[in-house]
Design a protein around this motif. Sequence first.
Motif, PDB file in Angstrom:
ATOM      1  N   HIS A 280      22.490  -0.590 -51.173  1.00  0.00           N
ATOM      2  CA  HIS A 280      23.005   0.402 -52.120  1.00  0.00           C
ATOM      3  C   HIS A 280      22.392   1.786 -51.907  1.00  0.00           C
ATOM      4  N   ASP A 281      21.077   1.847 -51.914  1.00  0.00           N
ATOM      5  CA  ASP A 281      20.411   3.146 -51.832  1.00  0.00           C
ATOM      6  C   ASP A 281      20.592   3.788 -50.455  1.00  0.00           C
ATOM      7  N   ALA A 282      20.488   2.997 -49.401  1.00  0.00           N
ATOM      8  CA  ALA A 282      20.665   3.530 -48.045  1.00  0.00           C
ATOM      9  C   ALA A 282      22.070   4.088 -47.856  1.00  0.00           C
ATOM     10  N   LYS A 283      23.061   3.404 -48.407  1.00  0.00           N
ATOM     11  CA  LYS A 283      24.450   3.878 -48.282  1.00  0.00           C
ATOM     12  C   LYS A 283      24.636   5.226 -48.981  1.00  0.00           C
ATOM     13  N   LEU A 284      23.969   5.409 -50.117  1.00  0.00           N
ATOM     14  CA  LEU A 284      24.080   6.679 -50.843  1.00  0.00           C
ATOM     15  C   LEU A 284      23.308   7.810 -50.166  1.00  0.00           C
ATOM     16  N   GLU A 285      22.136   7.477 -49.658  1.00  0.00           N
ATOM     17  CA  GLU A 285      21.249   8.499 -49.098  1.00  0.00           C
ATOM     18  C   GLU A 285      21.590   8.882 -47.662  1.00  0.00           C
ATOM     19  N   GLN A 286      22.275   7.994 -46.937  1.00  0.00           N
ATOM     20  CA  GLN A 286      22.557   8.237 -45.520  1.00  0.00           C
ATOM     21  C   GLN A 286      24.063   8.155 -45.270  1.00  0.00           C
ATOM     22  N   PRO A 287      24.749   9.271 -45.202  1.00  0.00           N
ATOM     23  CA  PRO A 287      26.204   9.242 -44.984  1.00  0.00           C
ATOM     24  C   PRO A 287      26.614   8.503 -43.706  1.00  0.00           C
ATOM     25  N   ASP A 288      25.732   8.479 -42.698  1.00  0.00           N
ATOM     26  CA  ASP A 288      26.060   7.807 -41.443  1.00  0.00           C
ATOM     27  C   ASP A 288      25.513   6.381 -41.368  1.00  0.00           C
ATOM     28  N   PHE A 289      25.106   5.817 -42.515  1.00  0.00           N
ATOM     29  CA  PHE A 289      24.591   4.439 -42.530  1.00  0.00           C
ATOM     30  C   PHE A 289      25.673   3.508 -41.980  1.00  0.00           C
ATOM     31  N   PRO A 290      25.330   2.617 -41.044  1.00  0.00           N
ATOM     32  CA  PRO A 290      26.342   1.811 -40.356  1.00  0.00           C
ATOM     33  C   PRO A 290      27.269   1.002 -41.271  1.00  0.00           C
ATOM     34  N   LEU A 291      26.787   0.535 -42.394  1.00  0.00           N
ATOM     35  CA  LEU A 291      27.632  -0.277 -43.262  1.00  0.00           C
ATOM     36  C   LEU A 291      28.498   0.567 -44.202  1.00  0.00           C
ATOM     37  N   ASN A 292      28.402   1.879 -44.116  1.00  0.00           N
ATOM     38  CA  ASN A 292      29.287   2.752 -44.891  1.00  0.00           C
ATOM     39  C   ASN A 292      30.696   2.762 -44.304  1.00  0.00           C
ATOM     40  N   HIS A 293      30.812   2.459 -43.032  1.00  0.00           N
ATOM     41  CA  HIS A 293      32.073   2.659 -42.332  1.00  0.00           C
ATOM     42  C   HIS A 293      32.778   1.375 -41.938  1.00  0.00           C
ATOM     43  N   THR A 294      32.135   0.243 -42.096  1.00  0.00           N
ATOM     44  CA  THR A 294      32.733  -1.019 -41.685  1.00  0.00           C
ATOM     45  C   THR A 294      32.162  -2.164 -42.503  1.00  0.00           C
ATOM     46  N   ALA A 295      32.902  -3.250 -42.544  1.00  0.00           N
ATOM     47  CA  ALA A 295      32.437  -4.466 -43.212  1.00  0.00           C
ATOM     48  C   ALA A 295      32.263  -5.523 -42.125  1.00  0.00           C
ATOM     49  N   PRO A 296      31.089  -5.575 -41.508  1.00  0.00           N
ATOM     50  CA  PRO A 296      30.898  -6.479 -40.372  1.00  0.00           C
ATOM     51  C   PRO A 296      30.724  -7.936 -40.806  1.00  0.00           C
ATOM     52  N   ALA A 297      30.961  -8.832 -39.868  1.00  0.00           N
ATOM     53  CA  ALA A 297      30.661 -10.247 -40.063  1.00  0.00           C
ATOM     54  C   ALA A 297      29.274 -10.574 -39.530  1.00  0.00           C
ATOM     55  N   ILE A 298      28.788  -9.697 -38.631  1.00  0.00           N
ATOM     56  CA  ILE A 298      27.504  -9.924 -37.964  1.00  0.00           C
ATOM     57  C   ILE A 298      26.703  -8.628 -38.012  1.00  0.00           C
ATOM     58  N   LEU A 299      25.442  -8.753 -38.399  1.00  0.00           N
ATOM     59  CA  LEU A 299      24.534  -7.612 -38.458  1.00  0.00           C
ATOM     60  C   LEU A 299      23.407  -7.851 -37.467  1.00  0.00           C
ATOM     61  N   VAL A 300      23.211  -6.908 -36.564  1.00  0.00           N
ATOM     62  CA  VAL A 300      22.118  -6.995 -35.590  1.00  0.00           C
ATOM     63  C   VAL A 300      21.089  -5.962 -36.008  1.00  0.00           C
ATOM     64  N   THR A 301      19.865  -6.422 -36.224  1.00  0.00           N
ATOM     65  CA  THR A 301      18.871  -5.552 -36.832  1.00  0.00           C
ATOM     66  C   THR A 301      17.529  -5.657 -36.124  1.00  0.00           C
ATOM     67  N   GLY A 302      16.556  -4.946 -36.672  1.00  0.00           N
ATOM     68  CA  GLY A 302      15.224  -4.926 -36.084  1.00  0.00           C
ATOM     69  C   GLY A 302      14.376  -6.111 -36.525  1.00  0.00           C
ATOM     70  N   ALA A 303      13.185  -6.160 -35.974  1.00  0.00           N
ATOM     71  CA  ALA A 303      12.246  -7.255 -36.244  1.00  0.00           C
ATOM     72  C   ALA A 303      11.846  -7.306 -37.712  1.00  0.00           C
TER      73      ALA A 303
END
Length: 192
Positions: free
Chosen positions: A44-67
Motif C-alpha cells: 500500500h505505502d510503496a504504491k502511493l509513495e513510488q509512482p513507478d513501483f512495479p505493482l502499480n502497473h500490473t497484476a503479476p502471478a509471480i513476483l521475483v524479489t531480493g533476499a
Amino acid sequence: MTPFTDLTGQAVSLPVANVDTDQIIPARFLRKPRSDGYNHFLFHDAKLEQPDFPLNHTAPAILVTGANFGCGSSREGAVYALVDAGIRCVIASSFGDIFAGNARKNGLLALVLPEAQVARIHAMLPGTVTIDLPAQRLHLPDQSVIAFEIDPFQKRCLVEGLDEIGSTLTHQADIAAFRRKDEAARPWATPA
C-alpha cells in the motif's frame, strides 16, 4: 486451497532485499476482515509513495524479489495480501522463516533459488514465466529452463491443494483403524 501444478503468468521484478511484512501489508490494515480481501493493501505505502513501483502497473502471478523477503514480524496477512492479489509464487534467494511457513500453509510457492539465478531472472523481467511444480522446472522468458528443489512435503501439499489439516485428513482411514485397535485394547481409556 487451490492446487498448484502448472502456473504460467506475468512475472515482475522487485529487486529489493529485506522486504519486511510491514512493507508487504502495513499493520494498520490487519484489523480489516479477511473476507473483504487484502489485495488492496498489498504494498500500500510503496504504491502511493513510488509512482513507478512495479505493482502499480500490473497484476503479476509471480513476483521475483531480493533476499530475505518477508522478514520482520509474524504476519500471515502478508501472505493473504499476496494471494488475494493473484500472486501464486514469490521467487527469491531467501525468505523470512515465518513468512515461508505461512506461504506454504496458504498455497503460495516461496521458491528459493541461488542468488545468481535470481539476478538472471530479474534481468529478463517483466515477462511470462511458467512454473511446472510436479517436474520442478521454471521456464523463463528467454526459453531457458531452471530446475529447482523443493521440500517433498511442501510440494505434495501445494500440488494436491492441501493445508496441514487437509494433509492429516488424507490419513483418516489409518487414524480410524488405530482408534478402533486402541479402543479394543484399552476400553477403560475410551470416553463414554
